[in-house]
Write a protein that holds these residues in place. Sequence first.
Motif, PDB file in Angstrom:
ATOM      1  N   LEU A  46       0.896 -39.143  12.386  1.00 17.71           N
ATOM      2  CA  LEU A  46      -0.101 -40.090  11.892  1.00 17.71           C
ATOM      3  C   LEU A  46       0.574 -41.300  11.253  1.00 17.71           C
ATOM      4  CD1 LEU A  46      -3.148 -40.607  11.348  1.00 17.71           C
ATOM      5  CD2 LEU A  46      -2.773 -39.515   9.138  1.00 17.71           C
ATOM      6  N   LEU A  47       1.538 -41.070  10.376  1.00 19.05           N
ATOM      7  CA  LEU A  47       2.219 -42.180   9.719  1.00 19.05           C
ATOM      8  C   LEU A  47       3.094 -42.970  10.683  1.00 19.05           C
ATOM      9  CD1 LEU A  47       3.160 -40.697   6.243  1.00 19.05           C
ATOM     10  CD2 LEU A  47       1.200 -42.066   6.905  1.00 19.05           C
ATOM     11  N   GLY A  48       3.667 -42.306  11.664  1.00 15.84           N
ATOM     12  CA  GLY A  48       4.426 -43.026  12.688  1.00 15.84           C
ATOM     13  C   GLY A  48       3.534 -43.941  13.501  1.00 15.84           C
ATOM     14  N   GLY A  49       2.355 -43.462  13.856  1.00 15.55           N
ATOM     15  CA  GLY A  49       1.407 -44.294  14.599  1.00 15.55           C
ATOM     16  C   GLY A  49       0.912 -45.465  13.774  1.00 15.55           C
ATOM     17  N   ILE A  50       0.623 -45.216  12.492  1.00 18.01           N
ATOM     18  CA  ILE A  50       0.174 -46.296  11.613  1.00 18.01           C
ATOM     19  C   ILE A  50       1.269 -47.344  11.433  1.00 18.01           C
ATOM     20  CG2 ILE A  50      -0.444 -46.816   9.212  1.00 18.01           C
ATOM     21  CD1 ILE A  50      -1.997 -44.180   9.186  1.00 18.01           C
ATOM     22  N   ALA A  51       2.509 -46.891  11.329  1.00 20.65           N
ATOM     23  CA  ALA A  51       3.615 -47.830  11.144  1.00 20.65           C
ATOM     24  C   ALA A  51       3.859 -48.687  12.384  1.00 20.65           C
ATOM     25  CB  ALA A  51       4.891 -47.073  10.780  1.00 20.65           C
ATOM     26  N   ALA A  52       3.516 -48.188  13.566  1.00 22.66           N
ATOM     27  CA  ALA A  52       3.773 -48.931  14.802  1.00 22.66           C
ATOM     28  C   ALA A  52       2.610 -49.803  15.242  1.00 22.66           C
ATOM     29  CB  ALA A  52       4.128 -47.956  15.923  1.00 22.66           C
ATOM     30  N   VAL A  53       1.438 -49.646  14.653  1.00 24.10           N
ATOM     31  CA  VAL A  53       0.251 -50.399  15.089  1.00 24.10           C
ATOM     32  C   VAL A  53       0.448 -51.907  15.032  1.00 24.10           C
ATOM     33  CG1 VAL A  53      -2.126 -50.945  14.403  1.00 24.10           C
ATOM     34  CG2 VAL A  53      -1.441 -48.597  14.731  1.00 24.10           C
ATOM     35  N   PRO A  54       0.964 -52.497  13.945  1.00 27.21           N
ATOM     36  CA  PRO A  54       1.076 -53.960  13.919  1.00 27.21           C
ATOM     37  C   PRO A  54       2.004 -54.527  14.981  1.00 27.21           C
ATOM     38  CG  PRO A  54       1.293 -53.080  11.721  1.00 27.21           C
ATOM     39  CD  PRO A  54       1.327 -51.925  12.660  1.00 27.21           C
ATOM     40  N   TYR A  55       2.935 -53.740  15.471  1.00 27.64           N
ATOM     41  CA  TYR A  55       3.850 -54.230  16.495  1.00 27.64           C
ATOM     42  C   TYR A  55       3.095 -54.642  17.759  1.00 27.64           C
ATOM     43  CZ  TYR A  55       7.780 -54.473  19.681  1.00 27.64           C
ATOM     44  OH  TYR A  55       8.704 -54.904  20.584  1.00 27.64           O
ATOM     45  N   PHE A  56       2.011 -53.964  18.045  1.00 24.94           N
ATOM     46  CA  PHE A  56       1.240 -54.272  19.245  1.00 24.94           C
ATOM     47  C   PHE A  56       0.418 -55.547  19.087  1.00 24.94           C
ATOM     48  CE2 PHE A  56       1.677 -49.597  19.385  1.00 24.94           C
ATOM     49  CZ  PHE A  56       2.507 -49.546  20.488  1.00 24.94           C
ATOM     50  N   PHE A  57       0.181 -55.980  17.851  1.00 21.03           N
ATOM     51  CA  PHE A  57      -0.652 -57.151  17.617  1.00 21.03           C
ATOM     52  C   PHE A  57       0.134 -58.384  17.198  1.00 21.03           C
ATOM     53  CE2 PHE A  57      -3.503 -53.519  16.717  1.00 21.03           C
ATOM     54  CZ  PHE A  57      -4.381 -53.730  17.771  1.00 21.03           C
ATOM     55  N   THR A  58       1.443 -58.287  17.119  1.00 21.94           N
ATOM     56  CA  THR A  58       2.252 -59.462  16.789  1.00 21.94           C
ATOM     57  C   THR A  58       2.707 -60.123  18.076  1.00 21.94           C
ATOM     58  OG1 THR A  58       4.192 -58.043  16.614  1.00 21.94           O
ATOM     59  CG2 THR A  58       3.079 -58.603  14.574  1.00 21.94           C
ATOM     60  N   TYR A  59       2.481 -61.417  18.147  1.00 21.35           N
ATOM     61  CA  TYR A  59       2.835 -62.158  19.350  1.00 21.35           C
ATOM     62  C   TYR A  59       4.228 -62.745  19.270  1.00 21.35           C
ATOM     63  CZ  TYR A  59      -2.077 -61.633  20.241  1.00 21.35           C
ATOM     64  OH  TYR A  59      -3.312 -61.100  20.436  1.00 21.35           O
ATOM     65  N   LYS A  60       4.655 -63.087  18.072  1.00 19.65           N
ATOM     66  CA  LYS A  60       6.011 -63.592  17.897  1.00 19.65           C
ATOM     67  C   LYS A  60       6.780 -62.614  17.031  1.00 19.65           C
ATOM     68  CE  LYS A  60       4.518 -66.507  14.149  1.00 19.65           C
ATOM     69  NZ  LYS A  60       4.646 -67.740  13.470  1.00 19.65           N
ATOM     70  N   LEU A  61       7.930 -62.257  17.454  1.00 19.60           N
ATOM     71  CA  LEU A  61       8.712 -61.242  16.749  1.00 19.60           C
ATOM     72  C   LEU A  61       9.717 -61.908  15.822  1.00 19.60           C
ATOM     73  CD1 LEU A  61       9.238 -58.751  19.666  1.00 19.60           C
ATOM     74  CD2 LEU A  61       7.650 -58.574  17.772  1.00 19.60           C
ATOM     75  N   THR A  62       9.215 -62.476  14.762  1.00 18.78           N
ATOM     76  CA  THR A  62      10.062 -63.095  13.754  1.00 18.78           C
ATOM     77  C   THR A  62       9.943 -62.300  12.469  1.00 18.78           C
ATOM     78  OG1 THR A  62       8.293 -64.546  12.980  1.00 18.78           O
ATOM     79  CG2 THR A  62       9.687 -65.372  14.776  1.00 18.78           C
ATOM     80  N   CYS A  63      10.708 -62.694  11.483  1.00 25.79           N
ATOM     81  CA  CYS A  63      10.668 -61.985  10.207  1.00 25.79           C
ATOM     82  C   CYS A  63       9.520 -62.458   9.318  1.00 25.79           C
ATOM     83  CB  CYS A  63      11.996 -62.147   9.479  1.00 25.79           C
ATOM     84  SG  CYS A  63      13.330 -61.265  10.310  1.00 25.79           S
ATOM     85  N   ASP A  64       8.899 -63.574   9.653  1.00 22.37           N
ATOM     86  CA  ASP A  64       7.747 -64.056   8.889  1.00 22.37           C
ATOM     87  C   ASP A  64       6.491 -63.450   9.489  1.00 22.37           C
ATOM     88  OD1 ASP A  64       9.416 -65.642   7.351  1.00 22.37           O
ATOM     89  OD2 ASP A  64       9.310 -67.286   8.805  1.00 22.37           O
ATOM     90  N   GLN A  65       5.975 -62.426   8.827  1.00 27.85           N
ATOM     91  CA  GLN A  65       4.798 -61.716   9.312  1.00 27.85           C
ATOM     92  C   GLN A  65       3.632 -61.997   8.380  1.00 27.85           C
ATOM     93  OE1 GLN A  65       4.609 -59.992  12.147  1.00 27.85           O
ATOM     94  NE2 GLN A  65       6.721 -60.478  12.605  1.00 27.85           N
ATOM     95  N   PRO A  66       2.407 -61.869   8.862  1.00 25.94           N
ATOM     96  CA  PRO A  66       1.239 -62.128   8.011  1.00 25.94           C
ATOM     97  C   PRO A  66       1.089 -61.069   6.918  1.00 25.94           C
ATOM     98  CG  PRO A  66       0.557 -61.289  10.142  1.00 25.94           C
ATOM     99  CD  PRO A  66       2.030 -61.530  10.228  1.00 25.94           C
ATOM    100  N   LEU A  67       0.276 -61.410   5.931  1.00 29.01           N
ATOM    101  CA  LEU A  67       0.075 -60.544   4.780  1.00 29.01           C
ATOM    102  C   LEU A  67      -0.580 -59.221   5.151  1.00 29.01           C
ATOM    103  CD1 LEU A  67       0.293 -60.273   1.712  1.00 29.01           C
ATOM    104  CD2 LEU A  67      -1.951 -61.336   1.542  1.00 29.01           C
TER     105      LEU A  67
END
Length: 140
Positions: A50-71
């Motif tokens: 469950l925690l692994g899935g929750i931790a990976a969810v935002p990766y699917f919704f980020t279009y640019k893979l930079t270190c500046d991520q939204p709040l």
Amino acid sequence: MSDYLLSDYLTGAGHFGVGFVAGFFIFLLFLGMSRKALWVRLYGPFIPFLLGGIAAVPYFFTYKLTCDQPLWGHFFFFYPFFHCQPLFVKFFGNIHVVVVVCGLLYVVILWRYIVLVKYIRRYGWSNQARQKRRRRHRRA
């Protein structure tokens, strides 16, 4: 290992690995605190997944893979923090390491489930049935 396999940020598998390892340690903490509770032994192994899935969810919704991520990414295991930390990128940035670590932890979880099934077959599901069997053995 060569450096061309590593990137400056974590991939989805790396984020899953971070969440899985954190969930595994939370599972061990719950198991240590209430070892006799069957619900902890039965449902606790789902915590890493469950925690692994929750931790990976935002990766699917980020279009640019930079270190500046939204709040909003901070709600998912501090996603921006883990995304570019050199220590986490070095360890969880390689898919092979993530597979080996998560695989070994999965074997431990599977072994715990096998022990639980043997326990339930021997003593039954409820603790009352176990206590009744102990009383019968004492009388005999």
